[in-house]
Design an enzyme around this catalytic site. Structure first.
Site, PDB file in Angstrom:
ATOM      1  CE  LYS A 126      -3.969  -2.319   2.073  1.00  0.00           C
ATOM      2  NZ  LYS A 126      -5.075  -2.235   3.048  1.00  0.00           N
ATOM      3  CE1 TYR A 174      -9.320  -3.436  -0.029  1.00  0.00           C
ATOM      4  CE2 TYR A 174      -8.266  -1.332  -0.474  1.00  0.00           C
ATOM      5  CZ  TYR A 174      -8.231  -2.600   0.079  1.00  0.00           C
ATOM      6  OH  TYR A 174      -7.109  -3.019   0.757  1.00  0.00           O
ATOM      7  CG  ASN A 208      -3.898  -2.699   6.531  1.00  0.00           C
ATOM      8  OD1 ASN A 208      -3.650  -2.390   5.372  1.00  0.00           O
ATOM      9  ND2 ASN A 208      -4.976  -3.397   6.870  1.00  0.00           N
ATOM     10  CG  HIS A 235      -5.207  -6.492  -0.646  1.00  0.00           C
ATOM     11  ND1 HIS A 235      -6.466  -6.532  -0.078  1.00  0.00           N
ATOM     12  CD2 HIS A 235      -5.218  -7.392  -1.671  1.00  0.00           C
ATOM     13  CE1 HIS A 235      -7.202  -7.424  -0.749  1.00  0.00           C
ATOM     14  NE2 HIS A 235      -6.466  -7.950  -1.725  1.00  0.00           N
ATOM     15  CD  GLU A 275      -8.393  -9.215  -4.283  1.00  0.00           C
ATOM     16  OE1 GLU A 275      -9.346  -8.952  -3.514  1.00  0.00           O
ATOM     17  OE2 GLU A 275      -7.289  -9.642  -3.875  1.00  0.00           O
TER      18      GLU A 275
HETATM   19  P1  DAT Z   1      -8.139  -7.020   5.121  1.00  0.00           P
HETATM   20  O1  DAT Z   1      -7.287  -5.998   4.381  1.00  0.00           O
HETATM   21  O2  DAT Z   1      -7.411  -7.591   6.307  1.00  0.00           O
HETATM   22  O3  DAT Z   1      -8.689  -8.088   4.219  1.00  0.00           O
HETATM   23  P2  DAT Z   1     -10.795  -5.852   5.128  1.00  0.00           P
HETATM   24  O4  DAT Z   1     -11.001  -6.560   3.834  1.00  0.00           O
HETATM   25  O5  DAT Z   1     -11.806  -6.033   6.201  1.00  0.00           O
HETATM   26  O6  DAT Z   1      -9.360  -6.226   5.753  1.00  0.00           O
HETATM   27  O7  DAT Z   1     -10.672  -4.294   4.865  1.00  0.00           O
HETATM   28  C1  DAT Z   1     -10.036  -3.788   3.709  1.00  0.00           C
HETATM   29  C2  DAT Z   1      -9.217  -2.584   4.090  1.00  0.00           C
HETATM   30  O8  DAT Z   1     -10.079  -1.548   4.564  1.00  0.00           O
HETATM   31  C3  DAT Z   1      -8.225  -2.825   5.244  1.00  0.00           C
HETATM   32  O9  DAT Z   1      -7.008  -3.394   4.800  1.00  0.00           O
HETATM   33  C4  DAT Z   1      -8.051  -1.445   5.778  1.00  0.00           C
HETATM   34  C5  DAT Z   1      -9.439  -0.830   5.621  1.00  0.00           C
HETATM   35  N1  DAT Z   1     -10.224  -0.982   6.847  1.00  0.00           N
HETATM   36  C6  DAT Z   1     -10.820  -2.108   7.317  1.00  0.00           C
HETATM   37  N2  DAT Z   1     -11.456  -1.886   8.482  1.00  0.00           N
HETATM   38  C7  DAT Z   1     -11.254  -0.555   8.755  1.00  0.00           C
HETATM   39  C8  DAT Z   1     -11.655   0.325   9.819  1.00  0.00           C
HETATM   40  N3  DAT Z   1     -12.385  -0.119  10.842  1.00  0.00           N
HETATM   41  N4  DAT Z   1     -11.247   1.624   9.754  1.00  0.00           N
HETATM   42  C9  DAT Z   1     -10.520   2.090   8.710  1.00  0.00           C
HETATM   43  N5  DAT Z   1     -10.115   1.323   7.679  1.00  0.00           N
HETATM   44  C10 DAT Z   1     -10.476   0.026   7.703  1.00  0.00           C
HETATM   45 MG    MG Z   2     -10.051  -8.002   2.652  1.00  0.00          MG
END
Ligand code: DAT
Ligand code: MG
Length: 141
Positions: A11, A51, A114, A117, A128
């Site tokens: 990222k 996304y 974070n 991905h 993807e």
């Molecule tokens: P992951 O990336 O672990 O698969 P996800 O698919 O639930 O997690 O979410 C996609 C992305 O969205 C994640 O990498 C960061 C962002 N995200 C998820 N939950 C969030 C939150 N509570 N606040 C802000 N950003 C968030």
């Molecule tokens: Mg995810």
């Protein structure tokens, strides 16, 4: 064609802070084979498509502007049980909950930023990977 693979995206925060090299080293050391790789800057529309499953979530707009804020590094990674093994290597979504030694524990600065991905299923890995790479751009050796 490469059979067992996952899709990963380093990222913008990690690329900006020169963590691409250290993250790729961890990926290699964990035994993943890089089958495709490119650096690209997503438009907001491309980030919204990538996304799209999160479009109803309250953090969606912020997530999109973050993902389009700078270059990302897209990867197709081969490994046995690639999706599951890679989710283990990256750790939990929230770095505060991520296990010691995981990529997110080391490089994430917040839940949103974070660092990386990783696909959450084989089906999504296929989708993807196709979003970022043509067959011609994949090294199946
Ligand atoms: P992951 O990336 O672990 O698969 P996800 O698919 O639930 O997690 O979410 C996609 C992305 O969205 C994640 O990498 C960061 C962002 N995200 C998820 N939950 C969030 C939150 N509570 N606040 C802000 N950003 C968030
Ligand atoms: Mg995810």
């Amino acid at each position: 064609m490469i059979k067992d693979f996952t899709f990963a995206l380093i990222k913008p925060n990690a690329v900006k802070h020169k963590k691409t090299g250290p993250i790729l080293a961890m990926i290699n050391e964990a035994g993943f084979r890089i089958a495709a790789m490119k650096m690209i800057r997503l438009t907001e529309d491309q980030a919204r498509s990538f996304y799209a499953v999160h479009r109803e979530r309250p953090f969606f707009d912020e997530l999109i502007s973050f993902m389009a804020s700078g270059p990302v590094v897209a990867l197709i990674l081969g490994h046995e049980d690639a999706v599951e093994q890679f989710r283990e290597l990256i750790g939990s979504t929230d770095p505060l909950e991520a296990e010691e030694g995981t990529i997110r524990k080391i490089f994430a600065t917040s839940v949103q930023m974070n660092a990386i991905h990783g696909s959450d299923s084989k089906e999504n890995a296929v989708k993807e990977a196709a979003f970022f790479f043509s067959e011609f751009e994949r090294c199946n050796e």
